[in-house]
Design an enzyme around this catalytic site. Sequence first.
Site, PDB file in Angstrom:
ATOM      1  N   ILE A  99       0.775  -1.442  -0.045  1.00  0.00           N
ATOM      2  CA  ILE A  99      -0.156  -0.312  -0.368  1.00  0.00           C
ATOM      3  C   ILE A  99       0.960   1.376   0.030  1.00  0.00           C
ATOM      4  O   ILE A  99       1.479   1.064   0.419  1.00  0.00           O
ATOM      5  CB  ILE A  99      -0.703  -0.051   1.203  1.00  0.00           C
ATOM      6  CG1 ILE A  99      -1.827  -1.099   1.409  1.00  0.00           C
ATOM      7  CG2 ILE A  99      -1.499   1.247   1.166  1.00  0.00           C
ATOM      8  CD1 ILE A  99      -2.430  -1.587   2.530  1.00  0.00           C
ATOM      9  N   HIS A 116      -7.096  -3.430 -11.220  1.00  0.00           N
ATOM     10  CA  HIS A 116      -7.756  -4.466 -10.327  1.00  0.00           C
ATOM     11  C   HIS A 116      -8.587  -5.712 -10.826  1.00  0.00           C
ATOM     12  O   HIS A 116      -9.346  -4.572 -11.769  1.00  0.00           O
ATOM     13  CB  HIS A 116      -8.670  -3.511  -9.184  1.00  0.00           C
ATOM     14  CG  HIS A 116      -9.051  -4.606  -8.317  1.00  0.00           C
ATOM     15  ND1 HIS A 116      -8.294  -4.918  -7.586  1.00  0.00           N
ATOM     16  CD2 HIS A 116     -10.532  -4.712  -8.095  1.00  0.00           C
ATOM     17  CE1 HIS A 116      -8.858  -5.331  -6.582  1.00  0.00           C
ATOM     18  NE2 HIS A 116     -10.379  -5.780  -6.010  1.00  0.00           N
ATOM     19  N   ASP A 148      -5.595   6.706  -4.434  1.00  0.00           N
ATOM     20  CA  ASP A 148      -5.286   7.579  -3.222  1.00  0.00           C
ATOM     21  C   ASP A 148      -4.888   6.853  -2.291  1.00  0.00           C
ATOM     22  O   ASP A 148      -4.622   5.868  -2.512  1.00  0.00           O
ATOM     23  CB  ASP A 148      -6.787   8.485  -3.558  1.00  0.00           C
ATOM     24  CG  ASP A 148      -7.793   7.298  -2.653  1.00  0.00           C
ATOM     25  OD1 ASP A 148      -7.376   5.607  -1.984  1.00  0.00           O
ATOM     26  OD2 ASP A 148      -9.368   7.708  -3.043  1.00  0.00           O
ATOM     27  N   ASP A 152      -7.797   0.228  -3.177  1.00  0.00           N
ATOM     28  CA  ASP A 152      -7.989   0.381  -4.156  1.00  0.00           C
ATOM     29  C   ASP A 152     -10.094   1.111  -4.405  1.00  0.00           C
ATOM     30  O   ASP A 152     -11.130   1.017  -4.810  1.00  0.00           O
ATOM     31  CB  ASP A 152      -9.559  -1.690  -4.432  1.00  0.00           C
ATOM     32  CG  ASP A 152      -8.322  -2.266  -4.740  1.00  0.00           C
ATOM     33  OD1 ASP A 152      -6.472  -1.748  -4.999  1.00  0.00           O
ATOM     34  OD2 ASP A 152      -8.334  -3.662  -4.278  1.00  0.00           O
TER      35      ASP A 152
END
Length: 212
Positions: A99, A116, A148, A152
């Site tokens: 992440i 994704h 962001d 996801d």
Amino acid sequence: MSSQQTFRIGILGSGKGSNALAIIDACASGAIPAQVAVVVSDVAEAGILEKARAKGLNAQHIEPGKFRTKLDDAAEVAFIKALQDAKVDLVVLAGFMRILKGEFLRVFKDRVINIHPSLLPSFPGLDAWKQALDYGVKFTGVTVHFVDQGIDTGPIIAQETVPILQGDTAETLHKRIQETEHRLYPAAVAALARGDVAVRGRQTIWKQTSGI
Ligand code: GRF
């Protein structure tokens, strides 16, 4: 960036690198008006590095540090530096299993994208095709989105549906999803390289002349 300069892409990945290869090949053929300036992985033996090196690209392994799902502070600095040294205009996540938050997203604001394997916001997180199969939906798909701070959750750039067929297993469904990814991701990167997509809050605005 002036129109004379080539748009530069940095790819981050942790796995086999089939999406990275699709993007590398699309740059080489001219389908994406850009060059892959650097490929970086947190996994030394990842296929993505092997594939990039086989194409003669700048491919680097950077140690991720002590955490399992994110980069530690020193690693985040090293990843940012590798991408800045390569002067990238866009950071493309292709199976990058950590992440990215905070400083990384501030430095590359609105310039980090991900792919994704589901139709977001359904089935975020790991093994999304298995989640879709287990849930019993009749269609799943592929989403390309800006990254962001969430998992996801960023503004959606492009999506394509993939039907779930009678008798599908996790393997057969994943294979069809990946075939779709290898078409959709290069198309989305090409649109970004051409400057055909802008982000305004949660919305992405496409020039009318473009489209996937
Ligand atoms: C892809 O299925 C992508 O959707 C997900 O990670 C996978 C990476 O596969 N984010 P590969 O390494 O590109 O083959």
